[in-house]
Design a protein around this motif. Structure first.
Motif, short mmCIF file in Angstrom:
data_model
loop_
_atom_site.label_atom_id
_atom_site.label_comp_id
_atom_site.label_asym_id
_atom_site.label_seq_id
_atom_site.Cartn_x
_atom_site.Cartn_y
_atom_site.Cartn_z
N ASN A 116 -3.36 -13.53 1.20
CA ASN A 116 -2.60 -12.54 1.23
C ASN A 116 -1.34 -12.46 1.87
OD1 ASN A 116 -1.85 -10.07 0.78
ND2 ASN A 116 -3.69 -9.02 0.81
N VAL A 117 -0.21 -12.67 1.44
CA VAL A 117 1.07 -12.86 2.18
C VAL A 117 1.31 -11.44 2.86
CG1 VAL A 117 1.76 -14.65 0.61
CG2 VAL A 117 2.48 -12.34 0.03
N LYS A 118 0.98 -10.36 2.46
CA LYS A 118 1.00 -9.18 3.03
C LYS A 118 0.38 -9.03 4.61
CE LYS A 118 1.47 -5.94 -0.64
NZ LYS A 118 1.03 -4.63 -1.27
N ASP A 119 -0.75 -9.86 4.62
CA ASP A 119 -1.11 -10.09 5.83
C ASP A 119 -0.18 -10.34 7.20
OD1 ASP A 119 -3.65 -9.06 4.98
OD2 ASP A 119 -4.56 -11.35 4.84
N VAL A 120 0.53 -11.44 6.65
CA VAL A 120 1.72 -11.94 7.38
C VAL A 120 2.55 -10.78 7.89
CG1 VAL A 120 3.92 -13.69 7.73
CG2 VAL A 120 1.61 -14.37 6.57
N ALA A 121 3.06 -10.08 6.90
CA ALA A 121 3.89 -8.92 7.15
C ALA A 121 3.49 -7.87 8.22
CB ALA A 121 4.31 -8.06 5.88
N LEU A 122 2.09 -7.52 7.84
CA LEU A 122 1.25 -6.42 8.96
C LEU A 122 1.20 -7.25 10.36
CD1 LEU A 122 -1.50 -5.33 6.56
CD2 LEU A 122 0.21 -4.18 7.30
N THR A 123 0.91 -8.65 10.43
CA THR A 123 0.61 -9.20 11.61
C THR A 123 1.99 -9.13 12.46
OG1 THR A 123 -0.90 -10.60 10.68
CG2 THR A 123 0.23 -11.30 12.87
N ARG A 124 3.22 -9.50 11.53
CA ARG A 124 4.62 -9.58 12.08
C ARG A 124 4.89 -8.09 12.73
NH1 ARG A 124 8.19 -11.51 7.96
NH2 ARG A 124 7.09 -13.57 8.42
N LYS A 125 4.69 -7.01 11.96
CA LYS A 125 4.64 -5.55 12.25
C LYS A 125 4.02 -5.23 13.63
CE LYS A 125 4.96 -0.84 10.67
NZ LYS A 125 5.12 -0.35 11.89
N LYS A 126 2.77 -5.71 13.50
CA LYS A 126 2.04 -5.31 14.66
C LYS A 126 2.92 -5.89 16.05
CE LYS A 126 -2.40 -4.44 12.41
NZ LYS A 126 -3.51 -5.04 12.10
N ARG A 127 3.07 -7.26 15.73
CA ARG A 127 3.70 -8.14 16.98
C ARG A 127 4.94 -7.36 17.26
NH1 ARG A 127 4.73 -13.81 15.54
NH2 ARG A 127 6.35 -12.41 14.23
N LEU A 128 5.86 -7.09 16.60
CA LEU A 128 7.10 -6.32 16.95
C LEU A 128 6.82 -4.90 17.47
CD1 LEU A 128 9.36 -7.07 13.67
CD2 LEU A 128 9.61 -7.98 16.17
N ASP A 129 6.01 -4.35 17.01
CA ASP A 129 5.35 -2.93 17.76
C ASP A 129 5.04 -3.07 19.13
OD1 ASP A 129 6.38 -1.62 15.27
OD2 ASP A 129 4.21 -1.25 14.78
N GLU A 130 4.34 -4.09 19.22
CA GLU A 130 3.72 -4.33 20.47
C GLU A 130 4.86 -4.77 21.54
OE1 GLU A 130 1.06 -4.92 23.79
OE2 GLU A 130 0.90 -3.57 21.94
N GLU A 131 5.88 -5.70 21.06
CA GLU A 131 7.07 -6.26 22.08
C GLU A 131 7.85 -5.11 22.28
OE1 GLU A 131 8.70 -9.23 19.77
OE2 GLU A 131 7.06 -10.66 19.90
N THR A 132 7.93 -4.10 21.23
CA THR A 132 8.89 -2.97 21.57
C THR A 132 8.37 -2.28 22.58
OG1 THR A 132 9.63 -2.90 19.26
CG2 THR A 132 10.12 -0.99 20.52
N ARG A 133 7.05 -1.73 22.57
CA ARG A 133 6.14 -1.04 23.45
C ARG A 133 6.19 -1.72 25.01
NH1 ARG A 133 1.84 -0.90 26.13
NH2 ARG A 133 0.91 -3.02 25.19
N LEU A 134 6.00 -2.89 25.02
CA LEU A 134 5.98 -3.57 26.29
C LEU A 134 7.44 -3.54 26.90
CD1 LEU A 134 3.94 -6.85 25.62
CD2 LEU A 134 3.24 -4.68 26.88
N ALA A 135 8.49 -3.60 25.88
CA ALA A 135 9.99 -3.65 26.38
C ALA A 135 10.17 -2.28 27.03
CB ALA A 135 10.95 -4.02 25.15
N ARG A 136 9.81 -1.16 26.29
CA ARG A 136 10.12 0.08 26.75
C ARG A 136 9.33 0.39 28.14
NH1 ARG A 136 9.62 4.09 21.55
NH2 ARG A 136 11.65 3.23 20.75
N GLU A 137 8.32 -0.19 28.39
CA GLU A 137 7.36 -0.13 29.57
C GLU A 137 8.04 -0.65 30.72
OE1 GLU A 137 3.44 -1.44 28.86
OE2 GLU A 137 2.77 0.37 27.74
#
Length: 156
Positions: free
Chosen positions: A116-137
């Motif tokens: 399921n190629v959507k799994d990659v998109a979800l994983t990528r989105k979660k990783r970007l959200d986490e990176e954004t959160r860490l950068a804000r912190e």
């Protein structure tokens, strides 16, 4: 009318004509089954698929869907599905965009490995959200970062 609805209608017509107990039982079982519909990908996903240069492929490489050789296409637009990213496969699934796009519009899976190629998109989105959160912190208070961003709408 969907394919399932057409199938059920045909069975009902057949049952009405024959009155078969088997068909009646099958219709009853079919009504109790909840078919999960799988939705395809959007145009943005298709636009972001990794492109492949035909020169990087073996001369005899062909599209698994249409079986035409990539090298024989005058203007090839070849894409690589992200299957290998998640399942660790060394095999790359490369297709003509003209062949794979209609499939992916209806199905979110690779036709070869059913990943399921959507799994990659979800994983990528979660990783970007986490990176954004860490950068804000790292920059300080998260509320301050939100307040700073709110002012940007004045300029754009």
């Amino acid at each position: 009318m969907s394919g399932r609805e057409l199938f059920e209608l045909a069975l009902e017509m057949l049952d009405a004509g024959e009155g078969s107990l088997t068909i009646s039982e099958f219709l009853l079982a079919l009504s109790e089954v909840n078919f999960k519909t799988q939705e395809g990908v959007d145009d943005e996903f298709l636009d972001n698929l990794e492109r492949v240069d035909v020169a990087s492929l073996p001369e005899l490489a062909e599209c698994p869907i249409c079986t035409n050789k990539f090298s024989e296409n005058e203007y090839p637009l070849l894409v690589k599905l992200p299957c290998r990213v998640q399942n660790g496969s060394k095999k790359e699934h490369i297709y003509d965009m003209d062949c794979i796009a209609p499939w992916l519009k209806l199905h979110s899976t690779c036709p070869m490995c059913r990943f399921n190629v959507k799994d990659v998109a979800l994983t990528r989105k979660k990783r970007l959200d986490e990176e954004t959160r860490l950068a804000r912190e790292a920059l300080g208070d998260e509320d301050d970062a939100d307040e700073e961003e709110e002012g940007w709408d004045l300029y754009g």
